[in-house]
Each structure stands twice: as structure tokens, then as C-alpha cells.
Design a protein around this motif. Structure first.
Motif, PDB file in Angstrom:
ATOM      1  N   THR A  16       0.855  -1.178   0.000  1.00 23.30           N
ATOM      2  CA  THR A  16       0.000   0.000   0.000  1.00 23.30           C
ATOM      3  C   THR A  16       0.897   1.234   0.000  1.00 23.30           C
ATOM      4  OG1 THR A  16      -1.907   1.062   1.083  1.00 23.30           O
ATOM      5  CG2 THR A  16      -0.161   0.248   2.519  1.00 23.30           C
ATOM      6  N   LEU A  17       0.297   2.406  -0.246  1.00 19.04           N
ATOM      7  CA  LEU A  17       1.019   3.675  -0.176  1.00 19.04           C
ATOM      8  C   LEU A  17       0.666   4.364   1.128  1.00 19.04           C
ATOM      9  CD1 LEU A  17       2.795   5.865  -1.578  1.00 19.04           C
ATOM     10  CD2 LEU A  17       0.654   6.859  -2.415  1.00 19.04           C
ATOM     11  N   HIS A  18       1.689   4.751   1.869  1.00 24.15           N
ATOM     12  CA  HIS A  18       1.487   5.534   3.090  1.00 24.15           C
ATOM     13  C   HIS A  18       1.937   6.966   2.835  1.00 24.15           C
ATOM     14  CE1 HIS A  18       1.427   6.786   7.248  1.00 24.15           C
ATOM     15  NE2 HIS A  18       2.704   7.123   7.174  1.00 24.15           N
ATOM     16  N   VAL A  19       1.082   7.922   3.170  1.00 21.63           N
ATOM     17  CA  VAL A  19       1.425   9.336   3.066  1.00 21.63           C
ATOM     18  C   VAL A  19       1.494   9.897   4.478  1.00 21.63           C
ATOM     19  CG1 VAL A  19       0.798  11.596   2.152  1.00 21.63           C
ATOM     20  CG2 VAL A  19       0.265   9.532   0.837  1.00 21.63           C
ATOM     21  N   GLY A  20       2.664  10.364   4.873  1.00 20.57           N
ATOM     22  CA  GLY A  20       2.832  10.886   6.226  1.00 20.57           C
ATOM     23  C   GLY A  20       4.152  10.444   6.821  1.00 20.57           C
ATOM     24  N   SER A  21       4.320  10.713   8.103  1.00 19.18           N
ATOM     25  CA  SER A  21       5.578  10.409   8.773  1.00 19.18           C
ATOM     26  C   SER A  21       5.750   8.912   8.953  1.00 19.18           C
ATOM     27  CB  SER A  21       5.620  11.105  10.138  1.00 19.18           C
ATOM     28  OG  SER A  21       4.755  10.457  11.048  1.00 19.18           O
ATOM     29  N   PHE A  22       6.983   8.511   9.154  1.00 20.09           N
ATOM     30  CA  PHE A  22       7.267   7.091   9.344  1.00 20.09           C
ATOM     31  C   PHE A  22       6.614   6.561  10.622  1.00 20.09           C
ATOM     32  CE2 PHE A  22      11.249   8.280   6.888  1.00 20.09           C
ATOM     33  CZ  PHE A  22      10.727   7.828   5.685  1.00 20.09           C
ATOM     34  N   ASP A  23       6.577   7.362  11.672  1.00 18.59           N
ATOM     35  CA  ASP A  23       5.966   6.891  12.915  1.00 18.59           C
ATOM     36  C   ASP A  23       4.461   6.691  12.767  1.00 18.59           C
ATOM     37  OD1 ASP A  23       8.281   6.673  14.398  1.00 18.59           O
ATOM     38  OD2 ASP A  23       8.203   8.737  15.108  1.00 18.59           O
ATOM     39  N   ASP A  24       3.845   7.355  11.798  1.00 13.46           N
ATOM     40  CA  ASP A  24       2.412   7.176  11.567  1.00 13.46           C
ATOM     41  C   ASP A  24       2.110   5.921  10.754  1.00 13.46           C
ATOM     42  OD1 ASP A  24       1.823   9.431  13.000  1.00 13.46           O
ATOM     43  OD2 ASP A  24       1.649  10.757  11.265  1.00 13.46           O
ATOM     44  N   GLU A  25       3.144   5.167  10.377  1.00 16.06           N
ATOM     45  CA  GLU A  25       2.917   3.898   9.671  1.00 16.06           C
ATOM     46  C   GLU A  25       2.302   2.833  10.577  1.00 16.06           C
ATOM     47  OE1 GLU A  25       6.622   2.540   8.212  1.00 16.06           O
ATOM     48  OE2 GLU A  25       6.914   4.187   6.805  1.00 16.06           O
ATOM     49  N   VAL A  26       2.395   3.016  11.882  1.00 16.06           N
ATOM     50  CA  VAL A  26       2.042   1.958  12.823  1.00 16.06           C
ATOM     51  C   VAL A  26       0.638   1.415  12.584  1.00 16.06           C
ATOM     52  CG1 VAL A  26       1.676   1.399  15.247  1.00 16.06           C
ATOM     53  CG2 VAL A  26       3.628   2.799  14.583  1.00 16.06           C
ATOM     54  N   SER A  27      -0.338   2.301  12.465  1.00 18.58           N
ATOM     55  CA  SER A  27      -1.718   1.842  12.305  1.00 18.58           C
ATOM     56  C   SER A  27      -1.929   1.159  10.960  1.00 18.58           C
ATOM     57  CB  SER A  27      -2.689   3.019  12.453  1.00 18.58           C
ATOM     58  OG  SER A  27      -2.433   4.013  11.470  1.00 18.58           O
ATOM     59  N   VAL A  28      -1.234   1.627   9.922  1.00 17.11           N
ATOM     60  CA  VAL A  28      -1.355   1.014   8.595  1.00 17.11           C
ATOM     61  C   VAL A  28      -0.766  -0.397   8.613  1.00 17.11           C
ATOM     62  CG1 VAL A  28      -0.782   1.229   6.154  1.00 17.11           C
ATOM     63  CG2 VAL A  28      -1.215   3.289   7.514  1.00 17.11           C
ATOM     64  N   LEU A  29       0.403  -0.543   9.239  1.00 21.28           N
ATOM     65  CA  LEU A  29       1.036  -1.851   9.321  1.00 21.28           C
ATOM     66  C   LEU A  29       0.217  -2.817  10.163  1.00 21.28           C
ATOM     67  CD1 LEU A  29       4.787  -0.838   9.731  1.00 21.28           C
ATOM     68  CD2 LEU A  29       3.662  -1.752   7.696  1.00 21.28           C
ATOM     69  N   ALA A  30      -0.360  -2.317  11.247  1.00 19.82           N
ATOM     70  CA  ALA A  30      -1.201  -3.185  12.077  1.00 19.82           C
ATOM     71  C   ALA A  30      -2.404  -3.681  11.282  1.00 19.82           C
ATOM     72  CB  ALA A  30      -1.659  -2.430  13.324  1.00 19.82           C
ATOM     73  N   GLU A  31      -3.004  -2.805  10.488  1.00 23.29           N
ATOM     74  CA  GLU A  31      -4.134  -3.189   9.646  1.00 23.29           C
ATOM     75  C   GLU A  31      -3.707  -4.213   8.594  1.00 23.29           C
ATOM     76  OE1 GLU A  31      -8.204  -2.380   7.969  1.00 23.29           O
ATOM     77  OE2 GLU A  31      -7.255  -2.240   9.935  1.00 23.29           O
ATOM     78  N   MET A  32      -2.548  -3.995   7.992  1.00 24.01           N
ATOM     79  CA  MET A  32      -2.050  -4.921   6.985  1.00 24.01           C
ATOM     80  C   MET A  32      -1.712  -6.283   7.593  1.00 24.01           C
ATOM     81  SD  MET A  32       1.477  -4.685   4.716  1.00 24.01           S
ATOM     82  CE  MET A  32       1.023  -3.299   3.669  1.00 24.01           C
ATOM     83  N   HIS A  33      -0.965  -6.270   8.686  1.00 27.05           N
ATOM     84  CA  HIS A  33      -0.469  -7.507   9.282  1.00 27.05           C
ATOM     85  C   HIS A  33      -1.564  -8.314   9.978  1.00 27.05           C
ATOM     86  CE1 HIS A  33       3.855  -5.668   9.696  1.00 27.05           C
ATOM     87  NE2 HIS A  33       3.457  -5.785   8.448  1.00 27.05           N
ATOM     88  N   ASP A  34      -2.420  -7.604  10.720  1.00 20.31           N
ATOM     89  CA  ASP A  34      -3.355  -8.294  11.615  1.00 20.31           C
ATOM     90  C   ASP A  34      -4.729  -8.532  11.018  1.00 20.31           C
ATOM     91  OD1 ASP A  34      -1.293  -8.184  13.457  1.00 20.31           O
ATOM     92  OD2 ASP A  34      -2.025  -6.337  14.376  1.00 20.31           O
ATOM     93  N   ARG A  35      -5.099  -7.742   9.992  1.00 23.79           N
ATOM     94  CA  ARG A  35      -6.425  -7.948   9.404  1.00 23.79           C
ATOM     95  C   ARG A  35      -6.353  -8.416   7.953  1.00 23.79           C
ATOM     96  NH1 ARG A  35      -9.792  -5.908   5.945  1.00 23.79           N
ATOM     97  NH2 ARG A  35      -8.517  -4.067   5.508  1.00 23.79           N
ATOM     98  N   PHE A  36      -5.754  -7.574   7.067  1.00 24.91           N
ATOM     99  CA  PHE A  36      -5.850  -7.861   5.645  1.00 24.91           C
ATOM    100  C   PHE A  36      -5.156  -9.163   5.271  1.00 24.91           C
ATOM    101  CE2 PHE A  36      -4.483  -7.638   1.219  1.00 24.91           C
ATOM    102  CZ  PHE A  36      -5.681  -7.319   0.590  1.00 24.91           C
ATOM    103  N   ILE A  37      -3.923  -9.336   5.697  1.00 26.23           N
ATOM    104  CA  ILE A  37      -3.173 -10.528   5.297  1.00 26.23           C
ATOM    105  C   ILE A  37      -3.849 -11.814   5.772  1.00 26.23           C
ATOM    106  CG2 ILE A  37      -0.995 -11.771   5.683  1.00 26.23           C
ATOM    107  CD1 ILE A  37       0.449  -9.089   5.377  1.00 26.23           C
ATOM    108  N   PRO A  38      -4.259 -11.935   7.041  1.00 28.44           N
ATOM    109  CA  PRO A  38      -4.973 -13.163   7.443  1.00 28.44           C
ATOM    110  C   PRO A  38      -6.302 -13.352   6.716  1.00 28.44           C
ATOM    111  CG  PRO A  38      -4.152 -11.992   9.362  1.00 28.44           C
ATOM    112  CD  PRO A  38      -3.974 -11.065   8.192  1.00 28.44           C
ATOM    113  N   GLU A  39      -7.039 -12.267   6.480  1.00 29.91           N
ATOM    114  CA  GLU A  39      -8.337 -12.380   5.798  1.00 29.91           C
ATOM    115  C   GLU A  39      -8.188 -12.880   4.364  1.00 29.91           C
ATOM    116  OE1 GLU A  39     -10.445  -8.712   6.010  1.00 29.91           O
ATOM    117  OE2 GLU A  39     -11.000  -8.959   8.123  1.00 29.91           O
ATOM    118  N   GLN A  40      -7.046 -12.616   3.752  1.00 30.88           N
ATOM    119  CA  GLN A  40      -6.801 -13.074   2.386  1.00 30.88           C
ATOM    120  C   GLN A  40      -6.249 -14.497   2.343  1.00 30.88           C
ATOM    121  OE1 GLN A  40      -7.691 -11.134  -0.363  1.00 30.88           O
ATOM    122  NE2 GLN A  40      -8.616  -9.930   1.285  1.00 30.88           N
ATOM    123  N   GLY A  41      -6.111 -15.119   3.507  1.00 31.88           N
ATOM    124  CA  GLY A  41      -5.602 -16.485   3.564  1.00 31.88           C
ATOM    125  C   GLY A  41      -4.090 -16.580   3.478  1.00 31.88           C
ATOM    126  N   PHE A  42      -3.396 -15.487   3.855  1.00 35.32           N
ATOM    127  CA  PHE A  42      -1.943 -15.455   3.788  1.00 35.32           C
ATOM    128  C   PHE A  42      -1.333 -15.391   5.178  1.00 35.32           C
ATOM    129  CE2 PHE A  42      -2.901 -13.099  -0.329  1.00 35.32           C
ATOM    130  CZ  PHE A  42      -2.606 -14.184  -1.136  1.00 35.32           C
TER     131      PHE A  42
END
Length: 203
Positions: A144-170
């Protein structure tokens, strides 16, 4: 004609607020390893070694092969023994990293060795001998594309790691990958554009 591989390679395309599954081809990179917080002295020295090589190779390609190209953006692989240090504790002293710049497939080891020798001949970067030319094969990834500071990546990464990736069967595999479309040395944090990528496998 100057080639801009950012515009022709699908793996350098991403949209904010959208997770996308894609197959990333094997690509060749200049790479250098390190440990510790971003923008530490070690990190800055690594940048100071990899960029001169990237530009020396670009000029050699244009002069010797008549193949000109735009130098690709800086990229980073990031990992730690405890991956929660990226999404919760944010203990940057525990992070390991590899800084990279993608180079076209027609750049050879011989061209790399010649570029190292030329860079070394004048104002030799301290970490020059630590840079290598290698191929990275990530295959199936989510990004995905993140716009903003590096420290603000936390919520995006949590969404990717904990929700999207498992929901896609990965399940996650490999190392967290960032592509810095903005130069973080010159662009204010709120305007930084960074592709966040995570290799995955079938769960």
C-alpha cells in the motif's frame, strides 16, 4: 531515451488506503546492511555509500551501453527478533535493515566492480566496501502507499499484518519492505510518500 522504471514496473505502483496483492518479480539491487535506528550515523553512512555507486552505474550505462535511466528511489528491508518493535513498542534500537537501490538487469557485476573502483578513487565513502550487488526475489506480496511520517505507519502496518493478510488467507514471510518515493532528507514528514510492502505465503 531515458528509462524511468518506476513508471513501467507494476511493483512501484500503490495507492493510499488500498491494500493490493501482487507478484513482484526478482530484481537486482545495490544493497548494504546495518543495525539500529533510522537516520543514525550508521544509517547515514550507508546512504553515503550506496548513492554514489548508483549514479556512477547510471553514467556508465549511458556512456558505455547508450542506455540511460533514472536512478531508482532508496528502499529498505526492515526486521527484528521481535517484530512487535515495529507496531507497538517502536524500539528502533532493535531494528536491523538493508538499504537498497534497484538497478536495471543489464548492470553486470563487472560494471559494479568498475563503479566501486571509480567511487573509491575520490572521497571514498567509509562504508563503500560493504555495498554489494544482489538479486531479491519476493514473489507474492501485499503493499500500500502511506502518506505521512514514518511513525504514523504503525496503524497502517497493524491493519495490513493483523487484518488484511490473514483475511486473504496469507501469512507473513520475508522482511518488511519500504520504498521511499520521497527523499526523507528534504521532504517534511507529513508529505512523505512511502510504499509499504510485505511478502506473504499461503497460510
Amino acid at each position: 531515451m531515458k528509462v524511468d522504471l518506476k513508471k513501467s514496473l507494476d511493483s512501484y505502483r500503490a495507492r493510499a488506503n488500498e491494500f493490493r496483492v501482487l507478484d513482484v518479480p526478482a530484481m537486482q539491487y545495490l544493497a548494504i546492511d546495518g543495525h539500529g535506528a533510522p537516520l543514525s550515523g550508521d544509517f547515514s553512512a550507508a546512504i553515503g555509500a550506496v548513492y554514489p555507486l548508483a549514479y556512477k552505474l547510471k553514467f556508465a550505462s549511458k556512456q558505455d551501453l547508450d542506455r540511460d535511466y533514472v536512478v531508482m528511489p532508496l528502499e529498505g528491508l526492515w526486521w527484528a527478533d521481535d517484530m512487535s518493535s515495529f507496531t507497538t513498542a517502536r524500539d528502533k534500537t532493535q531494528w536491523d535493515w538493508t538499504l537498497m537501490i534497484m538497478t536495471p538487469e543489464w548492470i553486470t557485476q563487472e560494471m559494479f566492480d568498475a563503479a566501486v573502483a571509480k567511487v573509491a578513487s575520490k572521497d571514498r565513502p567509509a562504508k563503500l566496501d560493504e555495498v554489494r550487488l544482489e538479486t531479491l526475489a519476493e514473489s507474492r506480496c501485499v503493499q500500500t502507499l502511506h502518506v505521512g511520517s514514518f511513525d504514523d505507519e504503525v496503524s497502517v502496518l497493524a491493519e495490513m499484518h493483523d487484518r488484511f493478510i490473514p483475511e486473504q488467507g496469507f501469512a507473513m514471510t520475508g522482511k518488511h519492505h519500504e520504498i521511499y518515493l520521497s527523499d526523507f532528507r528534504r521532504v517534511e514528514p507529513a508529505k512523505l510518500r512511502t510504499i509499504l510492502r510485505q511478502p506473504v505465503r499461503a497460510a
